[in-house]
Design a protein around this motif. Sequence first.
Motif, PDB file in Angstrom:
ATOM      1  N   ASP A  84      -9.401 -26.892  11.167  1.00  0.00           N
ATOM      2  CA  ASP A  84      -8.332 -25.853  10.585  1.00  0.00           C
ATOM      3  C   ASP A  84      -8.653 -25.721   9.222  1.00  0.00           C
ATOM      4  O   ASP A  84      -8.378 -24.252   8.808  1.00  0.00           O
ATOM      5  N   ALA A  85      -8.962 -26.238   8.371  1.00  0.00           N
ATOM      6  CA  ALA A  85      -9.319 -26.059   6.970  1.00  0.00           C
ATOM      7  C   ALA A  85     -10.522 -24.973   6.919  1.00  0.00           C
ATOM      8  O   ALA A  85     -10.189 -24.049   6.043  1.00  0.00           O
ATOM      9  N   ASN A  86     -11.595 -25.108   7.770  1.00  0.00           N
ATOM     10  CA  ASN A  86     -12.501 -24.107   7.675  1.00  0.00           C
ATOM     11  C   ASN A  86     -11.733 -22.588   8.055  1.00  0.00           C
ATOM     12  O   ASN A  86     -12.306 -21.691   7.412  1.00  0.00           O
ATOM     13  N   GLN A  87     -10.919 -22.759   8.984  1.00  0.00           N
ATOM     14  CA  GLN A  87     -10.340 -21.410   9.413  1.00  0.00           C
ATOM     15  C   GLN A  87      -9.498 -20.906   8.346  1.00  0.00           C
ATOM     16  O   GLN A  87      -9.609 -19.577   8.093  1.00  0.00           O
ATOM     17  N   LEU A  88      -8.714 -21.731   7.505  1.00  0.00           N
ATOM     18  CA  LEU A  88      -8.166 -21.305   6.344  1.00  0.00           C
ATOM     19  C   LEU A  88      -8.950 -20.786   5.246  1.00  0.00           C
ATOM     20  O   LEU A  88      -8.711 -19.505   4.763  1.00  0.00           O
ATOM     21  N   VAL A  89     -10.131 -21.454   5.276  1.00  0.00           N
ATOM     22  CA  VAL A  89     -11.150 -20.973   3.995  1.00  0.00           C
ATOM     23  C   VAL A  89     -11.562 -19.397   4.682  1.00  0.00           C
ATOM     24  O   VAL A  89     -11.741 -18.720   3.848  1.00  0.00           O
ATOM     25  N   VAL A  90     -11.924 -19.295   5.915  1.00  0.00           N
ATOM     26  CA  VAL A  90     -12.382 -17.983   6.225  1.00  0.00           C
ATOM     27  C   VAL A  90     -11.369 -16.937   6.065  1.00  0.00           C
ATOM     28  O   VAL A  90     -11.425 -15.611   5.782  1.00  0.00           O
ATOM     29  N   GLN A  91      -9.948 -17.357   6.591  1.00  0.00           N
ATOM     30  CA  GLN A  91      -9.147 -16.413   6.355  1.00  0.00           C
ATOM     31  C   GLN A  91      -8.922 -16.143   4.905  1.00  0.00           C
ATOM     32  O   GLN A  91      -8.608 -14.827   4.439  1.00  0.00           O
ATOM     33  N   ALA A  92      -8.942 -17.029   3.884  1.00  0.00           N
ATOM     34  CA  ALA A  92      -8.798 -16.683   2.626  1.00  0.00           C
ATOM     35  C   ALA A  92      -9.857 -15.654   2.240  1.00  0.00           C
ATOM     36  O   ALA A  92      -9.765 -14.935   1.284  1.00  0.00           O
ATOM     37  N   LYS A  93     -11.093 -16.118   2.444  1.00  0.00           N
ATOM     38  CA  LYS A  93     -12.207 -15.196   2.212  1.00  0.00           C
ATOM     39  C   LYS A  93     -12.047 -13.699   2.700  1.00  0.00           C
ATOM     40  O   LYS A  93     -12.383 -12.692   1.805  1.00  0.00           O
ATOM     41  N   THR A  94     -11.547 -13.696   3.861  1.00  0.00           N
ATOM     42  CA  THR A  94     -11.135 -12.155   4.493  1.00  0.00           C
ATOM     43  C   THR A  94     -10.371 -11.565   3.385  1.00  0.00           C
ATOM     44  O   THR A  94     -10.440 -10.461   3.054  1.00  0.00           O
ATOM     45  N   LEU A  95      -9.285 -12.150   3.167  1.00  0.00           N
ATOM     46  CA  LEU A  95      -8.051 -11.786   2.329  1.00  0.00           C
ATOM     47  C   LEU A  95      -8.884 -11.386   0.829  1.00  0.00           C
ATOM     48  O   LEU A  95      -8.296 -10.291   0.334  1.00  0.00           O
ATOM     49  N   ALA A  96      -9.641 -12.145   0.478  1.00  0.00           N
ATOM     50  CA  ALA A  96     -10.337 -12.160  -1.022  1.00  0.00           C
ATOM     51  C   ALA A  96     -11.157 -10.697  -0.861  1.00  0.00           C
ATOM     52  O   ALA A  96     -10.993  -9.979  -1.788  1.00  0.00           O
ATOM     53  N   LEU A  97     -11.853 -10.457   0.109  1.00  0.00           N
ATOM     54  CA  LEU A  97     -12.854  -9.462   0.450  1.00  0.00           C
ATOM     55  C   LEU A  97     -11.852  -8.030   0.690  1.00  0.00           C
ATOM     56  O   LEU A  97     -12.286  -6.999  -0.184  1.00  0.00           O
ATOM     57  N   GLN A  98     -10.688  -8.342   1.232  1.00  0.00           N
ATOM     58  CA  GLN A  98      -9.709  -7.218   1.316  1.00  0.00           C
ATOM     59  C   GLN A  98      -9.249  -6.644  -0.156  1.00  0.00           C
ATOM     60  O   GLN A  98      -9.130  -5.764  -0.466  1.00  0.00           O
ATOM     61  N   GLY A  99      -9.241  -7.843  -0.778  1.00  0.00           N
ATOM     62  CA  GLY A  99      -8.492  -7.744  -2.090  1.00  0.00           C
ATOM     63  C   GLY A  99      -9.227  -6.711  -3.111  1.00  0.00           C
ATOM     64  O   GLY A  99      -8.940  -6.129  -3.959  1.00  0.00           O
ATOM     65  N   ARG A 100     -10.480  -7.030  -3.054  1.00  0.00           N
ATOM     66  CA  ARG A 100     -11.593  -6.419  -3.679  1.00  0.00           C
ATOM     67  C   ARG A 100     -11.711  -4.973  -3.642  1.00  0.00           C
ATOM     68  O   ARG A 100     -11.860  -4.025  -4.328  1.00  0.00           O
ATOM     69  N   GLN A 101     -11.101  -4.529  -2.297  1.00  0.00           N
ATOM     70  CA  GLN A 101     -11.252  -3.147  -1.740  1.00  0.00           C
ATOM     71  C   GLN A 101      -9.671  -2.360  -1.886  1.00  0.00           C
ATOM     72  O   GLN A 101      -9.759  -1.239  -1.816  1.00  0.00           O
ATOM     73  N   SER A 102      -8.843  -3.291  -2.456  1.00  0.00           N
ATOM     74  CA  SER A 102      -7.561  -2.527  -2.641  1.00  0.00           C
ATOM     75  C   SER A 102      -7.340  -1.629  -3.444  1.00  0.00           C
ATOM     76  O   SER A 102      -7.894  -1.805  -4.558  1.00  0.00           O
ATOM     77  N   GLN A 103      -6.554  -0.693  -3.402  1.00  0.00           N
ATOM     78  CA  GLN A 103      -6.429   0.541  -4.301  1.00  0.00           C
ATOM     79  C   GLN A 103      -4.993   0.331  -5.113  1.00  0.00           C
ATOM     80  O   GLN A 103      -4.798   0.505  -6.406  1.00  0.00           O
ATOM     81  N   THR A 104      -4.239  -0.118  -4.331  1.00  0.00           N
ATOM     82  CA  THR A 104      -2.600  -0.089  -4.845  1.00  0.00           C
ATOM     83  C   THR A 104      -2.199  -1.517  -5.330  1.00  0.00           C
ATOM     84  O   THR A 104      -2.512  -2.319  -4.604  1.00  0.00           O
ATOM     85  N   SER A 105      -1.071  -1.566  -6.085  1.00  0.00           N
ATOM     86  CA  SER A 105      -0.454  -2.974  -6.234  1.00  0.00           C
ATOM     87  C   SER A 105       0.251  -3.468  -5.057  1.00  0.00           C
ATOM     88  O   SER A 105       0.535  -4.616  -4.903  1.00  0.00           O
ATOM     89  N   PHE A 106       0.878  -2.594  -4.187  1.00  0.00           N
ATOM     90  CA  PHE A 106       1.370  -2.913  -3.055  1.00  0.00           C
ATOM     91  C   PHE A 106       0.419  -3.751  -2.210  1.00  0.00           C
ATOM     92  O   PHE A 106       0.936  -4.704  -1.605  1.00  0.00           O
ATOM     93  N   GLU A 107      -0.577  -3.075  -1.853  1.00  0.00           N
ATOM     94  CA  GLU A 107      -1.758  -3.867  -1.062  1.00  0.00           C
ATOM     95  C   GLU A 107      -2.251  -5.151  -1.617  1.00  0.00           C
ATOM     96  O   GLU A 107      -2.284  -6.128  -0.909  1.00  0.00           O
ATOM     97  N   LEU A 108      -2.091  -5.236  -2.856  1.00  0.00           N
ATOM     98  CA  LEU A 108      -2.513  -6.646  -3.622  1.00  0.00           C
ATOM     99  C   LEU A 108      -1.267  -7.723  -3.579  1.00  0.00           C
ATOM    100  O   LEU A 108      -1.620  -8.887  -3.225  1.00  0.00           O
ATOM    101  N   GLN A 109      -0.228  -7.283  -3.491  1.00  0.00           N
ATOM    102  CA  GLN A 109       1.070  -7.962  -3.386  1.00  0.00           C
ATOM    103  C   GLN A 109       1.141  -8.498  -2.033  1.00  0.00           C
ATOM    104  O   GLN A 109       1.358  -9.679  -1.770  1.00  0.00           O
ATOM    105  N   SER A 110       0.690  -7.595  -0.905  1.00  0.00           N
ATOM    106  CA  SER A 110       0.816  -8.118   0.451  1.00  0.00           C
ATOM    107  C   SER A 110      -0.206  -8.990   0.664  1.00  0.00           C
ATOM    108  O   SER A 110       0.090  -9.939   1.447  1.00  0.00           O
TER     109      SER A 110
END
Length: 121
Positions: A84-110
């Motif tokens: 379960d912890a590994n799954q959370l880390v993978v999800q957090a990594k995915t969100l971090a990678l998406q955050g690097r590619q975000s253009q707007t503050s709305f996407e970052l807030q989401s």
Amino acid sequence: MTFRITPHRQLELQRLHAQSHASRSATLQNQISSGVRVHRPSDDPIAQQTILSQQRVLNRLEVQHNAIQHARASLTQSNEQLLDANQLVVQAKTLALQGRQSQTSFELQSLADEVNLLQMK
């Protein structure tokens, strides 16, 4: 000097042998019908000692088996928590990678809201 066995003594010896065989036969029949060879320690002291030794080994193995089952249950639970912890880390990594590619503050807030939800799990 030679000894002669009288007919009376011969009959007496035959009677004793017959009683001995009958007693042995009854003992064997009892063992066969019950399935137990040693009913009391005096039946066979050496076998009784072996039985007691084997019972001690069996008890020790049962204790070890119970300890292994308890440890296995604990390890299974720990493994599930780690997965379960590994799954959370993978999800957090995915969100971090998406955050690097975000253009707007709305996407970052989401994405930040999703990370906060992950923290609550």
